[in-house]
Enzyme design. Structure first.
Site, PDB file in Angstrom:
ATOM      1  CG  HIS A 155     -10.849  -8.385   6.933  1.00  0.00           C
ATOM      2  ND1 HIS A 155     -10.213  -9.216   7.805  1.00  0.00           N
ATOM      3  CD2 HIS A 155     -10.225  -8.544   5.742  1.00  0.00           C
ATOM      4  CE1 HIS A 155      -9.246  -9.872   7.173  1.00  0.00           C
ATOM      5  NE2 HIS A 155      -9.226  -9.475   5.927  1.00  0.00           N
TER       6      HIS A 155
ATOM      7  CD  GLU B 296      -1.617  -2.454   1.407  1.00  0.00           C
ATOM      8  OE1 GLU B 296      -0.464  -2.634   1.854  1.00  0.00           O
ATOM      9  OE2 GLU B 296      -2.408  -3.395   1.193  1.00  0.00           O
TER      10      GLU B 296
ATOM     11  CB  ALA C  53     -10.406   1.170   5.854  1.00  0.00           C
ATOM     12  CG  ASP C  54      -9.541  -3.219   8.487  1.00  0.00           C
ATOM     13  OD1 ASP C  54      -9.884  -3.384   9.659  1.00  0.00           O
ATOM     14  OD2 ASP C  54     -10.372  -3.022   7.565  1.00  0.00           O
TER      15      ASP C  54
END
Lengths: 398, 337
Positions: free
Chosen positions: B129, B60, B84-85
């Site tokens: 999650h 990421e 988003a985690d």
């Protein structure tokens, strides 16, 4: 006397020069060797000799000398309290200067903080750099940035971050964008051997390899990350250039104090990138003769004169020796050039100091600090700006 | 207009933008051939090619860094962060780089990037999650944070985010992808088909960032919510029979302060609901803003209903999730105050 006997230094001219279009796998020896061109007598030897004309060589010498004298003047200005901070690139001038002369002006440079030579090679006025260093009323960055963290879009110089390594994968993205747009521009990035331990370094190599990005990834191994020697970054067991092999891209180790060698290797990588053959990792093997910054005291962790014993010498003296060897330079001309540059630097410095220095100003208006957080200023920043202005009305500082 | 769920509406937003602007690129983990684990980019690679919609390495930090470089060149990349985690490896690139690029270069460079990330719980995703990390990003100057609560808004807001010249974090309540969810997990799953906001224009339209929406007008108290909690607040309002005014904030940064103060000055009462953990959460900022600006209109303390200050526990999803019972209790408490 410092002992650099552990270094295994191949002779100038020994390295083979493959065609820039060759498969990465055919370049592995270059990742463990050392491309050198200028020999001990000052002659240019071997397949990597870029065969530059005398005018280009003299230009390289001039820009390196200007970079060094500019650095010394700014270091002094810090000691005089005119700026809180400065970083010299003494001993490493050949890296940025030779590369700055190879790259096109519209190729984007994602530099680290020791590549001021790129801007100087692109004829960006040192006066403008000084205004940033003094954070004065002409500072293009409006007093927001630590001295030397320049941004000059017009000269293809990406905004410098104080967070090391972050710009390395960004350059890959810029290069991917250029390729997507069928543009001929390439990107180049610089990182120190110390920061190559960051994830950003590995992200850059992964993305560059996966998308064949037209980018030159430069790792400047100047032996020192503040007080940590290059072995703390993993330089003891293998070369930094060899990191490239696992990613399937060429890695080339070059004598960073050899202007001709840096020029030649950069030209090779630029041709490879521009002809869509992808990225190259270049390890510039050099030595940080300067302290890390004006806040550093290298005498606490290494012999003060260690750089004088660096077996690959000083980049300026080596290019000078080469020019003298081919009969295109002499001591008299060198002394005259030095004096001319010193006068130029002093004149620029006087002009910059008249526009303000650290601790005395004048600066930009402090309320400009709220600009450029967003393109359009949101309500909460307008409110905070108005609040600050109530305190600063009629005063230079709150 | 056509019926769309939130996945289809988001897909349509990207479709529209890919079609209109050749500078728009989309990448992320599994977004290309596969169309994303939630199918949000389904079909886009087929339509626009591998040059414009492609898979990215699982890094990421690298994805966001590359997007920043593309943005500096002049493109408008849209990155999907699979959950988003998973955004934390990119934290440095978002906080120190994307958010500050315009500022530190005095406007020479900017990062017009959009980072989409499915967020929030309700799908039994456990700790990795289900998180709601919006508060970590609203704290960062230079970033914009957007959270839609229905298909119509999702499309219009995503188009605005892509067209925006600043970096935008676009958190998608994944429990709302297929249908509205009011916290009554025991009831049959609803779809967007019967919901007014499930009717979405096919072409281009945008909803401005920084503007809240009144999803229910009322006089008795103001409920500030966003994402899934908008629907929970509605259910709780119905259950209590209290005439609440519900504001769907839609953009958290910059926040629509006018809409908030106007409503609280009218009702004199304020409840804040979010799924994220409580301490130093975005509700704390909202509470401070309301207190600073509406104190003399308040007739009761401001309350917050939020996720507990624990990681999201896999097996105790509904004990953790701030559902309609907890919201209803807070409404009653404020009305009694």
């Amino acid at each position: 006397m410092p002992d650099f006997g552990y270094l295994q230094l191949p002779k100038a001219g020994d390295a083979k020069r493959p065609d820039p279009g060759v498969m990465a796998a055919a370049t592995h020896d270059l990742a463990y060797g050392l491309v050198r061109v200028i020999d001990d007598q000052g002659a240019a030897v071997g397949a990597w000799d870029p065969k530059l004309d005398a005018e280009t060589l003299r230009r390289g010498l001039r820009v390196m000398l200007l970079t060094r004298i500019f650095d010394d003047r700014m270091f002094k200005a810090q000691r005089q309290g005119k700026t809180p901070f400065y970083m010299k690139c003494t001993g490493e001038e050949a890296v940025a200067v030779a590369q700055g002369l190879v790259l096109n002006r519209d190729d984007m440079c994602f530099a680290s903080y020791r590549q001021q030579g790129l801007l100087i090679a692109r004829d960006w006025p040192i006066f403008d750099l000084m205004c940033q260093i003094y954070s004065n009323s002409d500072d293009r960055l409006k007093g927001r940035q630590l001295p030397v963290l320049y941004s000059v879009r017009e000269a293809g110089f990406f905004s410098l971050s104080g967070n090391l390594g972050t710009q390395f994968p960004q350059a890959v993205g810029w290069a991917m964008a250029s390729a997507y747009k069928r543009d001929t521009k390439i990107a180049a990035a610089w990182i120190g051997e110390g920061a190559s331990a960051e994830g950003d370094f590995h992200h850059a190599l992964t993305f560059a390899a996966v998308y064949h990005a037209p980018v030159i990834l430069n790792l400047v191994n100047n032996q020192w990350a503040i007080s940590s020697s290059q072995d703390v970054a993993g330089g003891e067991e293998t070369t930094f250039a060899s990191r490239a092999i696992g990613f399937g891209i060429p890695g080339i180790r070059v004598d960073g104090n050899d202007f001709l060698a840096v020029h030649a290797v950069t030209s090779w990588a630029a041709e490879r990138a521009r002809t869509n053959r992808g990225p190259t990792l270049i390890e510039h093997f050099t030595y940080r003769a300067a302290p890390h910054s004006t806040s550093d005291d290298p005498g606490r962790y290494r012999p003060g004169d260690e750089h004088k014993y660096w077996p690959l010498g000083d980049p300026i003296l080596r290019l000078k020796a080469h020019l003298e060897h081919i009969g295109e330079w002499d001591e008299k001309r060198h002394i005259a050039l030095t004096a001319e540059i010193e006068a130029h630097v002093d004149a620029a410095n006087r002009k910059a100091q008249q526009l303000g220095v650290h601790g005395g100003g004048p600066y930009h208006d402090s309320s400009t600090m709220f600009e450029d957080v967003y393109k359009d200023m949101p309500w909460h920043l307008r409110e905070q700006q108005a609040e600050l202005k109530r305190f600063t009305a009629g005063k230079a500082k709150p | 207009m056509t019926a769309m769920n939130m996945v289809q509406a988001l897909n349509s937003a990207m479709d529209v933008m890919l079609d209109r602007d050749s500078n728009v690129l989309i990448f992320g983990e599994d977004v290309g051939f596969f169309g994303g684990v939630f199918r949000v980019t389904d079909g886009l690679q087929r339509r626009y090619g591998e040059q414009r919609v492609f898979d990215a390495p699982i890094a990421e930090g690298g994805q966001i860094a590359v997007a920043i470089g593309m943005g500096a060149y002049g493109l408008r990349p849209v990155v999907e962060c699979q959950f988003a985690d998973y955004i934390y490896p990119a934290f440095d690139q978002l906080v120190s780089e994307a958010a500050r690029l315009r500022y530190r270069s005095a406007g020479e460079f900017n990062a017009p990037i959009t980072v989409r990330a499915p967020y929030g719980g309700g799908i039994f995703g456990g700790q990795t999650h289900s998180q709601s990390p919006e508060g970590l990003f609203t704290h960062v100057c230079g970033l914009k944070t957007v959270i839609p609560s229905n298909p119509y808004d999702a499309k219009g807001l995503l188009i605005s985010a892509i067209e925006d010249d600043d970096p935008v974090l676009f958190f998608e309540p994944k429990r709302l992808y297929a249908g509205p969810f009011d916290g009554h997990y025991e009831k049959p799953v609803e779809t967007w088909a019967k919901h007014a906001a499930g009717e979405v224009p096919i072409g281009h339209y945008s909803i401005p960032l920084g503007k809240a929406a009144v999803v229910r007008a009322g006089e008795a108290l103001t409920i500030l919510a966003y994402g899934t909690m908008v629907h929970v607040a509605l259910a709780a309002t119905v259950a209590t029979g209290v005439d609440a005014e519900i504001l769907d904030l839609r953009t958290l940064m910059p926040i629509d302060i006018e809409a908030i103060t106007m409503s609280v000055e009218k009702t004199g009462r304020c409840l804040i609901v979010h799924e994220a953990t409580r301490t130093s959460g975005y509700g704390a900022e909202l509470s401070a803003l309301v207190q600073e600006r509406c104190f003399y209109h308040l007739e009761a303390p401001i309350l917050r209903v939020t996720g507990w200050d624990t990681p999201y526990p896999r097996e105790f999803e509904w004990e953790y999730f701030p559902g309609p019972l907890r919201v209803a209790e807070a409404i009653s408490k404020i009305m009694a105050g």
